[in-house]
Each structure stands twice: as structure tokens, then as C-alpha cells.
Design an enzyme around this catalytic site. Structure first.
Site, mmCIF file in Angstrom:
data_model
loop_
_atom_site.group_PDB
_atom_site.id
_atom_site.type_symbol
_atom_site.label_atom_id
_atom_site.label_comp_id
_atom_site.label_asym_id
_atom_site.label_seq_id
_atom_site.Cartn_x
_atom_site.Cartn_y
_atom_site.Cartn_z
ATOM 1 N N LYS A 1 108.804 -27.216 61.498
ATOM 2 C CA LYS A 1 108.187 -25.891 61.631
ATOM 3 C C LYS A 1 107.893 -25.573 63.095
ATOM 4 C CE LYS A 1 103.594 -25.466 60.977
ATOM 5 N NZ LYS A 1 102.800 -24.792 62.007
ATOM 6 N N ASN A 2 107.335 -26.540 63.811
ATOM 7 C CA ASN A 2 106.895 -26.267 65.181
ATOM 8 C C ASN A 2 108.052 -26.176 66.172
ATOM 9 O OD1 ASN A 2 104.312 -26.077 64.321
ATOM 10 N ND2 ASN A 2 103.602 -28.010 65.232
ATOM 11 N N ARG B 1 98.995 -18.115 64.967
ATOM 12 C CA ARG B 1 98.811 -18.137 66.416
ATOM 13 C C ARG B 1 100.137 -18.223 67.177
ATOM 14 N NH1 ARG B 1 94.778 -19.263 69.378
ATOM 15 N NH2 ARG B 1 96.224 -20.399 70.676
ATOM 16 N N CYS C 1 90.458 -19.991 65.683
ATOM 17 C CA CYS C 1 90.887 -20.354 64.344
ATOM 18 C C CYS C 1 90.011 -21.503 63.912
ATOM 19 C CB CYS C 1 92.360 -20.710 64.304
ATOM 20 S SG CYS C 1 92.737 -22.257 65.073
ATOM 21 N N ARG D 1 90.940 -22.312 70.870
ATOM 22 C CA ARG D 1 92.374 -22.193 71.192
ATOM 23 C C ARG D 1 92.719 -20.970 72.046
ATOM 24 N NH1 ARG D 1 95.788 -23.927 65.924
ATOM 25 N NH2 ARG D 1 97.378 -24.358 67.437
ATOM 26 N N ASP E 1 98.136 -33.302 64.832
ATOM 27 C CA ASP E 1 98.585 -32.811 63.524
ATOM 28 C C ASP E 1 98.726 -33.931 62.488
ATOM 29 O OD1 ASP E 1 98.605 -30.264 64.504
ATOM 30 O OD2 ASP E 1 100.780 -30.085 64.671
ATOM 31 N N ILE F 1 92.265 -33.252 71.273
ATOM 32 C CA ILE F 1 93.008 -32.004 71.529
ATOM 33 C C ILE F 1 92.221 -30.775 71.081
ATOM 34 C CG2 ILE F 1 95.196 -30.764 71.204
ATOM 35 C CD1 ILE F 1 95.724 -33.433 72.513
ATOM 36 N N ARG G 1 101.912 -22.954 54.442
ATOM 37 C CA ARG G 1 102.287 -22.585 55.813
ATOM 38 C C ARG G 1 103.156 -23.667 56.441
ATOM 39 N NH1 ARG G 1 97.769 -21.164 59.775
ATOM 40 N NH2 ARG G 1 99.681 -21.133 60.971
#
Ligand code: UD1
Length: 417
Positions: free
Chosen positions: A22-23, A91, A115, A120, A304, A326, A396
Site C-alpha cells: 500500500k505504501n 494523509r 490523526c 503528523r 507500522d 516515530i 484501509r
């Protein structure tokens, strides 16, 4: 709203197909704005975030045609506004800023705002574009950016690593006048994937895979075909699913080289990972040991994967310290895991996880994608029934999570709500 119902306690066994990342897919789709020619992306996952990016591109004038797992993008930019209604859902929408500015000299992009996992900000994206000659103004919740004279190359030193800022500025730099150097750039595999696709489109990028990217701007980019790399977070998540249930799964399409610290940390915790030519086999035969992990930019342990790893440590022998560096507010899964019987205490940016012999099922709810899936993992291991609410977070980022797990023997169903 859909719910996922799990009856825990079954070891997983079987094959799970790992989808495209996805990223990587989201910035690659934004790269479709950089050319009028056709960009064909293969191995695209079917996820709500991909649909959101497709809707954003469509309203900029870029047609996005799906054909199985391929997306064909192309068209003329007719509108340079990214509206609040789309940006607030995701985002990563801010990734259209650099490409729009480079192509049409102006962009108006809604500020993504905070969020659930933290504030962020996007200040690094904006400062970098300013250094490249853009005029930036914030007004009424929007970023107004203009560069009528064409962006110009610059040396941009990031004070800390940002995946999104590296991607936005790398895309903008491909069409800028002269050389751009990105220092302390992110090195995530998804950035390498984006750079590879941009190179196929005619961009000139050196230093791919390092923290210093040098980009020589060109006058135009052309169409290309590119297959998206496998999702390392989906891989790590299902590796944790195999481990937490004491099972064995073959993660088809997964690649060890992208896992970074995740493979080492899981192995230290007692998880076996075997590399095959087209897959990774992940199994746990013996007990799990409490193992510390600290989130860091790639190749460190990814933020993640933090929630999923914490679910795993909740049932390990001994204690584990899990530190999040992070995002400032990424422990929302902790109270929910504790409701299932975990013993986790948060002290600032660290959580002490004291392993327990077993978890018990409960109705739970999560506020972000990775937190939701950590509760699914806990549910797979727990005695009794777990109901995970607000499944839209999962959709998502995980394609067919319940089908993939059920095919390996999990007792898991989705209920429309
Ligand atoms: C990307 C990933 C996300 C992952 C994150 C960190 C995508 C679509 N999303 O998000 O899944 O969790 O990387 O690996 O790829 N920051 C600033 N100013 C900025 C930009 C970032 O302060 O201008 C901060 C952020 O608040 C955060 C840190 O820098 O604390 C890292 O964020 P960043 O790497 O930019 O994350 P994203 O690109 O948003």
C-alpha cells in the site's frame, strides 16, 4: 459498520498471498501526475486507500482504469486543488503536492491535520518545496503553493527522516531545473520502488537505497510500466499471526530482504523464518521469549509493526520493552489488549509488556489501521470470542484479512453492521 468475529485458539496452517505494498502504491499513483502519458502499475492491492487516491487523481483530471490488479493512469491535469473531503480521509493525499507543483506550477492542497496516532505535520514537505523556489502560503486550512517559473534544484537536508517528505520532494525534483540533493532521505523499500518507477519514466536519480538521493531534473517524463513490490508490513503482520497461534504459514510473494529488523526481532523472539525462492515460511514450534523492540526509520523496526509485535509479546515468556520513537501517540491498542488479559504498562514512549499464559476474547475497538490488526492477532490467540469493531480501519490497509486467515484455519467471520 462491519465487525470481525474471531474464535481464538486455532494454530494457522497454509498459504497466504502477500499483496503489493500500500505504501508504495499510493506515491506511485501520485507519480501518475508527472506525465501525460500512460503509467501502468501492476500488483496493486485492493484497498480503501487505493480507491481514495484514485478518486483524488480523477478529480485532478487523471483517469484511473483498473484491470484486475493493474491500474492504468493517464490524462491531462485539469484541476490542481486537492479538497478537504478527500485529504481528510487519507494523509497520503499530500503526496500530490510535489507532482502538481512540478507539472502545472501551482497546487492547492487541504492540510491533512492531525490523526489518531499523532499530530503528523507536513512542515518538511513545505520547507523543501520552498527551498526549490515555491511560494507557500497557508490559508483557510489549505496549502497554497505556486512556482510559475518552474521549480529549481536545491540541496535539502532533512533534520529527521520522513518517508512522505522524501517522496514528495523526489517527485518534484524529477521535473525541476537542475540538481536536487536530498540528504538524510528515508530509505524505506517503498522509496526505492518509487525511484525505480520514476527512473523507468525517464527521471535521473542516483543513490537509490541510500540516505542521499541526487536527482537531475529533466524537461518531461514519459509513460512506463511498473510492478509494485510486496507489502512488508502485511508480511510481518501474518508472520506474527503464525507465531501468535503457534502455527506455520507460507507467505507467498514475501521477500526477506525488505523485512529489515523485523526478521531479526522475530527470530530473537523464537519465530522461525525460512526463505524459499517465491515465499517465506514462518512457524513457531517452541515458546516465545520476551524481546525488546524500538521503532526507527528503515532498516530499523517499523512503527507500522509495533502494535502487532506488542500483541505477540503479550503472550511471550518474560518481559519485553517496546519503544515508539516515530509517532507520539501510537499506543492506543494497549488498553484494548489489556482488556483481553494482557499486562502492558506504558511509561512515556515505552511500553513494558509482561507476557501472560493466555489472553481471553472480548469486544474491542481500535482507532487506527495497525492497532486494529493487532487486536485481530490477539483474538486469534485468545480463548473464547473476540469481536473487533470499526473494521473500516482494517480495510484501509489489509485486503481480505478474514478470508486470508480463514483459509489457514482461523475461525473468523465478517459481519455487516
Ligand atoms: C509513512 C507511512 C506510514 C508510516 C510512516 C513512518 C505511507 C503512505 N505512510 O507515513 O504508514 O507509519 O511513514 O514509517 O507511506 N513529520 C514531521 N514533519 C513532516 C513530516 C513528518 O514532523 O513534514 C514527522 C511525523 O509526524 C512523524 C515522523 O516525522 O513523527 C515520520 O513521519 P513520516 O515518515 O513523514 O510518515 P508518513 O510519510 O506520513
Amino acid at each position: 459498520m462491519d465487525r470481525i468475529r474471531i474464535k481464538g485458539g486455532r494454530p494457522l496452517s497454509g498459504d497466504i498471498l502477500i499483496g503489493g505494498a500500500k505504501n508504495a502504491a499510493l506515491p506511485l499513483m501520485a507519480a501518475g501526475l508527472l506525465t501525460e502519458e500512460r503509467l501502468e502499475l501492476g500488483n496493486v492491492p485492493r484497498l480503501a486507500d487505493i480507491d481514495t487516491m484514485a478518486a483524488l487523481l480523477a478529480q485532478h483530471g487523471i483517469a484511473v482504469e483498473p484491470d484486475g490488479r493493474t491500474l492504468r493512469l493517464g490524462g491531462r491535469i485539469t484541476n490542481s486543488v486537492a479538497p478537504y473531503d478527500i485529504v481528510r480521509k487519507m494523509r497520503a493525499s499530500v503526496l500530490v503536492l510535489g507532482p502538481l507543483l512540478a507539472r502545472v506550477g501551482e497546487a492547492r492542497v487541504s492540510l491533512p491535520g492531525g490523526c489518531a496516532i499523532g499530530t503528523r505535520p507536513v512542515d518538511l514537505h513545505l520547507k523543501g518545496l520552498e527551498q526549490m523556489g515555491a511560494a507557500i502560503r497557508l490559508d483557510a486550512g489549505y496549502i497554497h503553493a505556486s512556482a510559475p517559473e518552474r521549480l529549481r534544484g536545491a540541496t535539502i537536508v532533512f533534520p529527521f527522516v520522513s518517508v512522505g517528505a522524501t517522496e514528495n520532494l523526489m517527485m518534484a525534483a524529477t521535473l525541476a531545473d537542475g540538481e536536487t540533493v536530498l540528504v538524510n532521505a528515508a530509505r524505506e523499500p517503498e522509496i526505492g520502488d518509487l525511484a525505480a518507477c520514476l527512473t523507468a519514466m525517464g527521471a535521473r536519480i542516483e543513490g537509490i537505497g541510500t540516505d542521499r538521493l541526487t536527482i537531475q531534473g529533466v524537461d518531461r517524463l514519459h509513460g512506463a510500466r511498473h510492478a509494485i513490490l510486496p507489502d512488508r508490513i502485511e508480511t510481518g503482520t501474518y508472520a506474527c499471526a503464525a507465531a501468535i497461534t503457534g502455527g506455520s504459514v507460507r507467505l507467498v510473494g514475501a521477500r526477506l530482504e525488505y523485512l529489515g529488523a523485523v526478521a531479526r526481532v522475530l527470530r530473537d523472539a523464537g519465530v522461525e523464518i525460512e526463505e524459499q525462492p517465491d515465499a517465506l515460511v514462518v512457524r513457531r514450534l517452541n515458546g516465545l521469549h520476551g524481546t525488546d523492540a524500538m521503532t526507527e526509520p528503515y532498516p530499523g523496526f517499523p512503527t507500522d509493526m509495533q502494535a502487532q509485535f506488542m500483541a505477540l509479546m503479550a503472550v511471550a515468556e518474560g518481559a519485553a520493552m517496546v519503544t515508539e520513537t516515530i509517532f507520539e501517540n501510537r499506543f492506543m491498542h494497549v488498553p484494548e489488549l489489556n482488556r483481553m488479559g494482557a499486562r502492558i504498562n506504558v511509561h512515556g514512549a515505552s511500553a513494558i509488556v509482561r507476557g501472560v499464559a493466555g489472553l481471553s476474547g472480548a469486544p474491542v475497538m481500535a482507532t487506527d489501521l495497525r492497532a486494529s490488526v493487532s487486536l485481530v492477532l490477539a483474538g486469534l490467540a485468545a480463548r473464547g470470542e473476540t469481536v473487533v469493531n470499526r473494521v473500516y480501519h482494517l480495510d484501509r490497509g489489509y485486503e481480505s484479512v478474514e478470508r486470508k486467515l480463514a483459509a489457514c484455519g482461523a475461525d473468523i467471520t465478517r459481519e455487516a453492521g
